[in-house]
Design a protein around this motif. Structure first.
Motif, mmCIF file in Angstrom:
data_model
loop_
_atom_site.group_PDB
_atom_site.id
_atom_site.type_symbol
_atom_site.label_atom_id
_atom_site.label_comp_id
_atom_site.label_asym_id
_atom_site.label_seq_id
_atom_site.Cartn_x
_atom_site.Cartn_y
_atom_site.Cartn_z
ATOM 1 N N GLU A 104 39.879 36.660 23.456
ATOM 2 C CA GLU A 104 40.170 38.085 23.332
ATOM 3 C C GLU A 104 39.973 38.554 21.890
ATOM 4 O O GLU A 104 39.342 39.585 21.635
ATOM 5 N N GLN B 247 37.152 41.175 20.558
ATOM 6 C CA GLN B 247 37.565 42.394 19.856
ATOM 7 C C GLN B 247 36.857 42.499 18.505
ATOM 8 O O GLN B 247 36.389 43.582 18.130
ATOM 9 N N ASP C 263 36.191 46.274 23.779
ATOM 10 C CA ASP C 263 37.542 46.746 24.068
ATOM 11 C C ASP C 263 38.154 45.848 25.140
ATOM 12 O O ASP C 263 38.076 46.136 26.331
ATOM 13 N N CYS D 31 41.742 43.916 26.114
ATOM 14 C CA CYS D 31 43.172 43.734 25.851
ATOM 15 C C CYS D 31 43.841 43.347 27.163
ATOM 16 O O CYS D 31 44.158 44.201 27.991
ATOM 17 N N LEU E 274 46.820 42.080 27.879
ATOM 18 C CA LEU E 274 48.216 42.474 28.087
ATOM 19 C C LEU E 274 48.386 43.952 28.405
ATOM 20 O O LEU E 274 49.414 44.360 28.920
ATOM 21 N N ARG E 275 47.379 44.759 28.117
ATOM 22 C CA ARG E 275 47.478 46.196 28.361
ATOM 23 C C ARG E 275 47.805 46.498 29.824
ATOM 24 O O ARG E 275 48.477 47.468 30.126
ATOM 25 N N HIS E 276 47.332 45.675 30.723
ATOM 26 C CA HIS E 276 47.480 45.963 32.148
ATOM 27 C C HIS E 276 48.381 44.979 32.882
ATOM 28 O O HIS E 276 48.454 45.021 34.103
ATOM 29 N N SER F 239 44.157 44.687 37.997
ATOM 30 C CA SER F 239 43.236 45.783 38.274
ATOM 31 C C SER F 239 41.797 45.280 38.144
ATOM 32 O O SER F 239 41.553 44.170 37.675
ATOM 33 N N GLU G 105 39.684 46.306 35.983
ATOM 34 C CA GLU G 105 39.466 46.121 34.547
ATOM 35 C C GLU G 105 40.065 44.802 34.063
ATOM 36 O O GLU G 105 39.464 44.091 33.260
ATOM 37 N N LEU G 106 41.245 44.456 34.570
ATOM 38 C CA LEU G 106 41.887 43.215 34.151
ATOM 39 C C LEU G 106 41.156 41.998 34.707
ATOM 40 O O LEU G 106 41.037 40.984 34.025
#
Length: 122
Positions: free
Chosen positions: A40, A44, A49, A51, A53-55, A60, A62-63
Motif C-alpha cells: 500500500e 501510494q 490512490d 487505502c 483501511l478506508r473501507h 466493496s 474498490e476494496l
C-alpha cells in the motif's frame, strides 16, 4: 506498458499465502499485515490512490481491487498496478473476493479473544 517493481523486499516463503487463478495465470495472494502495508505504501508513493483501511470492514468493489493489487505485490512485484487492476472485473470479482476472504483469514493469528474483550494495557 512497462512493468514497475513495487515491492523491494524478497518474498518470504513462510508467509501465509493463497493461490488464485485468473485468465490461466496463477497469482499468489499474501494478505499479512506487513505485506499489505508495504505494498500500500509503495503504491501510494507511486501516485496511486490505495487505502485499504478506508473501507474496512465492508468488502466493496474498490476494496476488492485494493486488496488484490496490494495482496499480489509481495510475490508478483513486477506486476504493474494498472495490470493488476485490470484483472479485477465483473467476471472475476467474486472469485477474487472469495480468495481474499480465505487469504485474509489465513494471515490472521489465532485468538481465543471474544469481540469486545479488553486487551492487556487497555
Amino acid at each position: 506498458m512497462p512493468k514497475r517493481k513495487v515491492a523491494d523486499t524478497p518474498a518470504d516463503p513462510t508467509l501465509p499465502t493463497f493461490p488464485i487463478q485468473i485468465d490461466g495465470t496463477t497469482y499468489t495472494l499474501c494478505l499479512d499485515f506487513a505485506a499489505l502495508a508495504e505494498a500500500e505504501s509503495a503504491l501510494q508513493r507511486a501516485g496511486h490512490d490505495v487505502c485499504i483501511l478506508r473501507h474496512m470492514p465492508s468488502l466493496s468493489f474498490e476494496l476488492v481491487k485494493a486488496f488484490f493489487v496490494c495482496g499480489v505485490q509481495r510475490f508478483h512485484p513486477d506486476l504493474a498496478f494498472e495490470d493488476a487492476s485490470k484483472l479485477v472485473r465483473l467476471d472475476t470479482v467474486w472469485l477474487i473476493a472469495k480468495c481474499i476472504d480465505i487469504a485474509y483469514a489465513m494471515a490472521m493469528p489465532a485468538t481465543d479473544e471474544k469481540p469486545g474483550e479488553a486487551q492487556p494495557g487497555e
